[in-house]
Design a protein around this motif. Structure first.
Motif, PDB file in Angstrom:
ATOM      1  N   LEU A 197      -7.988  11.217   8.649  1.00  0.00           N
ATOM      2  CA  LEU A 197      -7.959  10.522   7.360  1.00  0.00           C
ATOM      3  C   LEU A 197      -6.524  10.367   6.857  1.00  0.00           C
ATOM      4  O   LEU A 197      -6.141   9.302   6.360  1.00  0.00           O
ATOM      5  CB  LEU A 197      -8.814  11.268   6.334  1.00  0.00           C
ATOM      6  N   LYS A 198      -5.722  11.407   7.007  1.00  0.00           N
ATOM      7  CA  LYS A 198      -4.323  11.332   6.558  1.00  0.00           C
ATOM      8  C   LYS A 198      -3.513  10.388   7.445  1.00  0.00           C
ATOM      9  O   LYS A 198      -2.603   9.703   6.971  1.00  0.00           O
ATOM     10  CB  LYS A 198      -3.672  12.723   6.528  1.00  0.00           C
ATOM     11  N   LEU A 199      -3.842  10.322   8.719  1.00  0.00           N
ATOM     12  CA  LEU A 199      -3.172   9.403   9.640  1.00  0.00           C
ATOM     13  C   LEU A 199      -3.454   7.948   9.245  1.00  0.00           C
ATOM     14  O   LEU A 199      -2.544   7.109   9.219  1.00  0.00           O
ATOM     15  CB  LEU A 199      -3.627   9.672  11.074  1.00  0.00           C
ATOM     16  N   ILE A 200      -4.696   7.674   8.897  1.00  0.00           N
ATOM     17  CA  ILE A 200      -5.056   6.320   8.460  1.00  0.00           C
ATOM     18  C   ILE A 200      -4.349   5.986   7.146  1.00  0.00           C
ATOM     19  O   ILE A 200      -3.848   4.871   6.962  1.00  0.00           O
ATOM     20  CB  ILE A 200      -6.587   6.173   8.351  1.00  0.00           C
ATOM     21  N   GLU A 201      -4.288   6.945   6.238  1.00  0.00           N
ATOM     22  CA  GLU A 201      -3.559   6.719   4.976  1.00  0.00           C
ATOM     23  C   GLU A 201      -2.094   6.395   5.260  1.00  0.00           C
ATOM     24  O   GLU A 201      -1.534   5.440   4.706  1.00  0.00           O
ATOM     25  CB  GLU A 201      -3.650   7.940   4.066  1.00  0.00           C
ATOM     26  N   ALA A 202      -1.463   7.165   6.122  1.00  0.00           N
ATOM     27  CA  ALA A 202      -0.046   6.942   6.445  1.00  0.00           C
ATOM     28  C   ALA A 202       0.163   5.576   7.091  1.00  0.00           C
ATOM     29  O   ALA A 202       1.135   4.872   6.780  1.00  0.00           O
ATOM     30  CB  ALA A 202       0.465   8.054   7.365  1.00  0.00           C
ATOM     31  N   ALA A 203      -0.747   5.176   7.979  1.00  0.00           N
ATOM     32  CA  ALA A 203      -0.631   3.866   8.622  1.00  0.00           C
ATOM     33  C   ALA A 203      -0.764   2.739   7.604  1.00  0.00           C
ATOM     34  O   ALA A 203      -0.026   1.744   7.652  1.00  0.00           O
ATOM     35  CB  ALA A 203      -1.692   3.722   9.714  1.00  0.00           C
ATOM     36  N   THR A 204      -1.658   2.894   6.660  1.00  0.00           N
ATOM     37  CA  THR A 204      -1.841   1.892   5.605  1.00  0.00           C
ATOM     38  C   THR A 204      -0.576   1.757   4.768  1.00  0.00           C
ATOM     39  O   THR A 204      -0.133   0.650   4.463  1.00  0.00           O
ATOM     40  CB  THR A 204      -3.036   2.284   4.717  1.00  0.00           C
ATOM     41  N   ARG A 242       2.471   2.522   5.693  1.00  0.00           N
ATOM     42  CA  ARG A 242       3.531   1.954   6.534  1.00  0.00           C
ATOM     43  C   ARG A 242       3.384   0.443   6.653  1.00  0.00           C
ATOM     44  O   ARG A 242       4.360  -0.298   6.610  1.00  0.00           O
ATOM     45  CB  ARG A 242       3.482   2.622   7.904  1.00  0.00           C
ATOM     46  N   MET A 243       2.151  -0.018   6.801  1.00  0.00           N
ATOM     47  CA  MET A 243       1.915  -1.469   6.911  1.00  0.00           C
ATOM     48  C   MET A 243       2.326  -2.188   5.627  1.00  0.00           C
ATOM     49  O   MET A 243       2.992  -3.224   5.673  1.00  0.00           O
ATOM     50  CB  MET A 243       0.445  -1.754   7.227  1.00  0.00           C
ATOM     51  N   LYS A 249       6.005  -4.893   4.570  1.00  0.00           N
ATOM     52  CA  LYS A 249       6.031  -6.220   3.956  1.00  0.00           C
ATOM     53  C   LYS A 249       7.108  -6.346   2.872  1.00  0.00           C
ATOM     54  O   LYS A 249       7.396  -7.452   2.443  1.00  0.00           O
ATOM     55  CB  LYS A 249       4.664  -6.549   3.360  1.00  0.00           C
ATOM     56  N   VAL A 250       7.648  -5.211   2.408  1.00  0.00           N
ATOM     57  CA  VAL A 250       8.652  -5.282   1.330  1.00  0.00           C
ATOM     58  C   VAL A 250      10.008  -4.685   1.695  1.00  0.00           C
ATOM     59  O   VAL A 250      11.016  -5.061   1.112  1.00  0.00           O
ATOM     60  CB  VAL A 250       8.132  -4.618   0.026  1.00  0.00           C
ATOM     61  N   ALA A 298       3.563  -9.010  -2.529  1.00  0.00           N
ATOM     62  CA  ALA A 298       3.611  -7.965  -1.501  1.00  0.00           C
ATOM     63  C   ALA A 298       4.044  -6.639  -2.113  1.00  0.00           C
ATOM     64  O   ALA A 298       3.530  -5.583  -1.756  1.00  0.00           O
ATOM     65  CB  ALA A 298       4.555  -8.368  -0.366  1.00  0.00           C
ATOM     66  N   LEU A 299       4.983  -6.700  -3.057  1.00  0.00           N
ATOM     67  CA  LEU A 299       5.436  -5.485  -3.740  1.00  0.00           C
ATOM     68  C   LEU A 299       4.289  -4.860  -4.533  1.00  0.00           C
ATOM     69  O   LEU A 299       4.081  -3.646  -4.480  1.00  0.00           O
ATOM     70  CB  LEU A 299       6.614  -5.792  -4.667  1.00  0.00           C
ATOM     71  N   LEU A 300       3.538  -5.677  -5.268  1.00  0.00           N
ATOM     72  CA  LEU A 300       2.404  -5.158  -6.030  1.00  0.00           C
ATOM     73  C   LEU A 300       1.366  -4.536  -5.107  1.00  0.00           C
ATOM     74  O   LEU A 300       0.830  -3.463  -5.405  1.00  0.00           O
ATOM     75  CB  LEU A 300       1.776  -6.260  -6.877  1.00  0.00           C
ATOM     76  N   ASP A 301       1.091  -5.184  -3.978  1.00  0.00           N
ATOM     77  CA  ASP A 301       0.153  -4.615  -3.001  1.00  0.00           C
ATOM     78  C   ASP A 301       0.641  -3.265  -2.511  1.00  0.00           C
ATOM     79  O   ASP A 301      -0.133  -2.313  -2.399  1.00  0.00           O
ATOM     80  CB  ASP A 301      -0.029  -5.557  -1.804  1.00  0.00           C
ATOM     81  N   TYR A 302       1.914  -3.188  -2.204  1.00  0.00           N
ATOM     82  CA  TYR A 302       2.505  -1.935  -1.733  1.00  0.00           C
ATOM     83  C   TYR A 302       2.352  -0.831  -2.782  1.00  0.00           C
ATOM     84  O   TYR A 302       1.962   0.292  -2.468  1.00  0.00           O
ATOM     85  CB  TYR A 302       3.975  -2.161  -1.386  1.00  0.00           C
ATOM     86  N   CYS A 303       2.646  -1.158  -4.036  1.00  0.00           N
ATOM     87  CA  CYS A 303       2.525  -0.167  -5.110  1.00  0.00           C
ATOM     88  C   CYS A 303       1.076   0.275  -5.293  1.00  0.00           C
ATOM     89  O   CYS A 303       0.808   1.459  -5.496  1.00  0.00           O
ATOM     90  CB  CYS A 303       3.092  -0.721  -6.413  1.00  0.00           C
TER      91      CYS A 303
END
Length: 196
Positions: free
Chosen positions: A54-61, A63-64, A68-69, A80-85
């Motif tokens: 679960l933490k690996l998937i969170e970290a990958a999300t 990073r993706m 973008k920013v 893209a910045l808002l999505d990242y935040c």
């Protein structure tokens, strides 16, 4: 989605009860992913392997969305910045205050958490903000923090703290482009709301 992830670790048996327990405990899929490992492993049926996945998937999300920013002009890629935040902050159960440091072309050069707090407060010190911005040779900042309650409405303390940081930045020639407060399903921009 959660059941598919759990099935990878628990290929024998029904994973639906565990998926339901995780959602009931943490509220939704995103909060399951962002839950601390210690809280995850307290639940019956969640071992270290599941918590790690679960933490690996969170970290990958993260990073993706960061890809973008990072090293791109932030102002021209605002969505893209808002999505990242949103990805990095909207589902936290305590407040965190991060700063996006920008160069003179408004390219993101660093994203750093400046403080972690409680469910309704995070301490931030203008002196530390300025000190770090000068070390990074930043020309501009975007301040970001979350409200775990889900309501991104700025408090009086949020408004005062932002004004203190803006005054300190003005004194050394650093621009504060915005302060974003991220809630569970929406965010508030101080610039758009007229606080900046």
């Amino acid at each position: 989605m959660l059941e598919l992830i759990l099935f990878r670790c628990l290929s024998n048996g029904d994973v639906k009860p565990l998926a339901n327990l995780l959602i009931a405990t943490f509220g939704d899929f995103n909060r399951v992913l962002s839950a601390p490992i210690e809280r995850l492993t307290e639940l019956k049926g969640v071992g270290p392997e599941i918590a790690f996945d679960l933490k690996l998937i969170e970290a990958a999300t993260h990073r993706m969305s960061q890809g973008k920013v990072l090293k791109r002009p932030v102002i021209s890629s605002w969505d893209a910045l808002l999505d990242y935040c949103r990805v990095s902050m909207s589902h936290r159960d305590t407040e965190a205050f991060r700063i996006l440091f920008l160069d003179r072309k408004n390219v993101l050069i660093a994203d750093e958490v400046q403080g972690r707090g409680t469910v309704d407060h995070v301490p931030v010190y203008p002196r530390e903000v300025i000190k770090r911005a000068l070390v990074l040779n930043a020309s501009a900042l975007i301040l970001v923090h979350n409200h775990p309650s889900g309501d991104p409405t700025p408090s009086a303390a949020d408004i005062d703290m932002t004004a203190d940081i803006v005054r300190a930045c003005d004194a050394v020639g650093i621009t504060v482009h915005d302060h974003l407060i991220v809630g569970k399903s929406k965010e508030v921009s101080f610039k758009s709301e007229g606080y900046l």
